[in-house]
Design an enzyme around this catalytic site. Structure first.
Site, PDB file in Angstrom:
ATOM      1  N   LYS A  96     -21.411  98.363  46.250  1.00  0.00           N
ATOM      2  CA  LYS A  96     -21.611  99.787  46.543  1.00  0.00           C
ATOM      3  C   LYS A  96     -20.725 100.236  47.693  1.00  0.00           C
ATOM      4  O   LYS A  96     -20.165 101.335  47.668  1.00  0.00           O
ATOM      5  CB  LYS A  96     -23.085 100.074  46.826  1.00  0.00           C
ATOM      6  CG  LYS A  96     -23.906 100.063  45.544  1.00  0.00           C
ATOM      7  CD  LYS A  96     -25.374 100.214  45.825  1.00  0.00           C
ATOM      8  CE  LYS A  96     -26.165 100.155  44.516  1.00  0.00           C
ATOM      9  NZ  LYS A  96     -27.570  99.858  44.729  1.00  0.00           N
ATOM     10  N   LYS A 135     -17.428  97.369  30.970  1.00  0.00           N
ATOM     11  CA  LYS A 135     -18.885  97.543  31.022  1.00  0.00           C
ATOM     12  C   LYS A 135     -19.236  99.038  31.175  1.00  0.00           C
ATOM     13  O   LYS A 135     -18.674  99.721  32.032  1.00  0.00           O
ATOM     14  CB  LYS A 135     -19.435  96.754  32.218  1.00  0.00           C
ATOM     15  CG  LYS A 135     -20.925  96.874  32.342  1.00  0.00           C
ATOM     16  CD  LYS A 135     -21.472  96.285  33.624  1.00  0.00           C
ATOM     17  CE  LYS A 135     -22.939  96.617  33.703  1.00  0.00           C
ATOM     18  NZ  LYS A 135     -23.547  96.676  34.951  1.00  0.00           N
ATOM     19  N   LYS A 178     -22.214 104.377  34.926  1.00  0.00           N
ATOM     20  CA  LYS A 178     -22.064 105.724  35.468  1.00  0.00           C
ATOM     21  C   LYS A 178     -20.829 105.811  36.352  1.00  0.00           C
ATOM     22  O   LYS A 178     -20.095 106.784  36.339  1.00  0.00           O
ATOM     23  CB  LYS A 178     -23.290 106.086  36.317  1.00  0.00           C
ATOM     24  CG  LYS A 178     -24.318 106.882  35.583  1.00  0.00           C
ATOM     25  CD  LYS A 178     -25.617 106.920  36.362  1.00  0.00           C
ATOM     26  CE  LYS A 178     -26.298 105.596  36.343  1.00  0.00           C
ATOM     27  NZ  LYS A 178     -27.693 105.482  36.646  1.00  0.00           N
TER      28      LYS A 178
HETATM   29  P1  ADP Z   1     -24.869 102.106  36.231  1.00  0.00           P
HETATM   30  O1  ADP Z   1     -23.973 100.896  36.200  1.00  0.00           O
HETATM   31  O2  ADP Z   1     -24.512 103.052  35.131  1.00  0.00           O
HETATM   32  O3  ADP Z   1     -24.936 102.764  37.586  1.00  0.00           O
HETATM   33  P2  ADP Z   1     -27.474 101.151  36.876  1.00  0.00           P
HETATM   34  O4  ADP Z   1     -26.904 100.227  37.888  1.00  0.00           O
HETATM   35  O5  ADP Z   1     -28.249 102.337  37.328  1.00  0.00           O
HETATM   36  O6  ADP Z   1     -26.319 101.611  35.874  1.00  0.00           O
HETATM   37  O7  ADP Z   1     -28.347 100.286  35.879  1.00  0.00           O
HETATM   38  C1  ADP Z   1     -29.718 100.436  35.597  1.00  0.00           C
HETATM   39  C2  ADP Z   1     -30.136  99.298  34.689  1.00  0.00           C
HETATM   40  O8  ADP Z   1     -29.392  99.329  33.446  1.00  0.00           O
HETATM   41  C3  ADP Z   1     -29.856  97.929  35.304  1.00  0.00           C
HETATM   42  O9  ADP Z   1     -30.947  97.066  35.033  1.00  0.00           O
HETATM   43  C4  ADP Z   1     -28.603  97.452  34.609  1.00  0.00           C
HETATM   44  O10 ADP Z   1     -28.528  96.073  34.496  1.00  0.00           O
HETATM   45  C5  ADP Z   1     -28.697  98.102  33.236  1.00  0.00           C
HETATM   46  N1  ADP Z   1     -27.329  98.411  32.762  1.00  0.00           N
HETATM   47  C6  ADP Z   1     -26.511  99.370  33.218  1.00  0.00           C
HETATM   48  N2  ADP Z   1     -25.321  99.381  32.561  1.00  0.00           N
HETATM   49  C7  ADP Z   1     -25.390  98.386  31.646  1.00  0.00           C
HETATM   50  C8  ADP Z   1     -24.487  97.871  30.654  1.00  0.00           C
HETATM   51  N3  ADP Z   1     -23.299  98.416  30.447  1.00  0.00           N
HETATM   52  N4  ADP Z   1     -24.894  96.834  29.900  1.00  0.00           N
HETATM   53  C9  ADP Z   1     -26.131  96.293  30.079  1.00  0.00           C
HETATM   54  N5  ADP Z   1     -27.029  96.716  30.991  1.00  0.00           N
HETATM   55  C10 ADP Z   1     -26.671  97.755  31.781  1.00  0.00           C
END
Ligand code: ADP
Ligand code: TRP
Length: 319
Positions: free
Chosen positions: A110, A189, A192
């Site tokens: 982060k 991957k 957001k």
């Molecule tokens: P982002 O990467 O979009 O900010 P978050 O960190 O808020 O997503 O993720 C929230 C949940 O969704 C977490 O448990 C994370 O492991 C899962 N997650 C997010 N993106 C993916 C992905 N591309 N594939 C699998 N799981 C994901």
């Protein structure tokens, strides 16, 4: 089995969030105890706009309900509605070695992304440990990136138990095989922060447009292709039925088809997959009072459990 997980209200959910995390919540919601919450205290480390945080939190609750979380089976609440968590957070923070938190990759990620270096981001895993330990949780369904936080939670609980006696139950992370990584529109991957995501509740037209723009390689149509190495196929696999997926894999191997055809099939499959959730969400939007009621019932139930565990911890450490 006592299941618990939290989701940060940092934006609208995308396919990665669903297949990586939320689908597991739904699968596990019938457990002996199943608690799911919107982690608004965690989101406070990154969201600085009060209205936005409030709105996001309510939206996230509606999203989970629309995606199949059933308040008859699972307890759904907003993290900050259980103030016991903040008290437990301090108790745990007081005994957590700096080095344990310094090793956490999500904090470093982060900061590397340019987020302001606030102490809350650093201490984030301790608050997460309080969330988990406050309900005697045994199973924590999460995406792969959260495994380290559950390990840190175990370390914190073990250290506390070692010092003060057996107070906390040690939890285990549960990760879906498919959760490893849902690819985004660029093949990386889905996230957001990479701008390569497709939202679950995005209106159908722009969603289809995004799908049609998914990056593909430029090999000639006649070539045989290995489906397993293609991100478009990985996405189709999430939505298609077994027979549709097998048929598509055969087409890849045979060659002689275009990616446009796969994208159209993906768009159709994704649209119908999320259609029931879309309809449920529209109904919930018409009835916000019901959502508020579910959240306040959920918080009352969660507080009862957290108060019990907090009392145990306070007694043990002399407060
Ligand atoms: P982002 O990467 O979009 O900010 P978050 O960190 O808020 O997503 O993720 C929230 C949940 O969704 C977490 O448990 C994370 O492991 C899962 N997650 C997010 N993106 C993916 C992905 N591309 N594939 C699998 N799981 C994901
Ligand atoms: N850190 C988690 C995420 O970003 C959200 C979260 C907060 C959580 N508290 C939790 C997940 C407790 C599981 C258990 O996705």
């Amino acid at each position: 089995m006592k299941v618990l997980s939290g989701i940060q209200p940092t934006g609208r959910p995308h396919w990665g969030n669903y297949f990586g995390a939320v689908s597991q919540y739904i699968e596990l919601q019938g457990a002996e105890q199943s608690f799911f919450f919107i982690a608004n205290l965690h989101a406070l480390t990154t969201i600085r706009d009060a209205d936005q945080l409030r709105q996001n939190s309510f939206d996230a609750a509606m999203d989970l309900l629309a995606l199949g979380l059933d308040p008859e089976q699972a307890t759904l609440f907003i993290q900050s509605d259980v103030p016991e968590i903040s008290e437990l957070n301090w108790i745990l923070l007081s005994g957590t070695p700096m080095g344990l938190l310094e090793r956490c990759v999500s904090y470093k990620d982060k900061i590397a992304k340019g987020l302001p270096v606030v102490s809350g981001l650093f201490a984030y895993p301790v608050l997460q440990a309080a969330d988990i330990l406050a309900y005697d949780s045994t199973v924590v369904p999460v995406g792969e990136d959260q495994i380290q936080h559950v390990e840190v939670c175990r370390d914190i609980a073990q250290a506390f138990n070692h010092t003060y006696g057996e107070v906390f139950v040690l939890p285990k992370a549960k990760v879906l095989d498919t959760s490893a990584k849902v690819p985004g529109t660029d093949g990386e991957k889905m996230s957001k922060s990479y701008g390569n995501f497709i939202e679950i509740f995005e209106p159908v037209k722009p969603m289809r447009k995004k799908i049609m723009r998914i990056a593909t390689d430029s090999r000639p149509m006649e070539d045989s292709k290995d489906p397993e190495t293609d991100h478009l196929f990985q996405l189709f696999k999430l939505f298609g039925s077994d027979s549709q997926v097998a048929e598509m894999a055969d087409k890849y191997r045979a060659g002689g088809f275009g990616y446009g055809e796969v994208k159209k099939a993906l768009a159709d499959a994704a649209e119908s997959y999320f259609e029931p959730a879309r309809q449920r969400r529209e109904q919930l939007e018409q009835n916000p009072d019901r959502v508020h009621q579910i959240l306040s019932d959920g918080a009352a139930k969660a507080r009862r459990k957290a108060a019990e565990v907090l009392a145990r911890a306070k007694k043990a450490c002399g407060i």
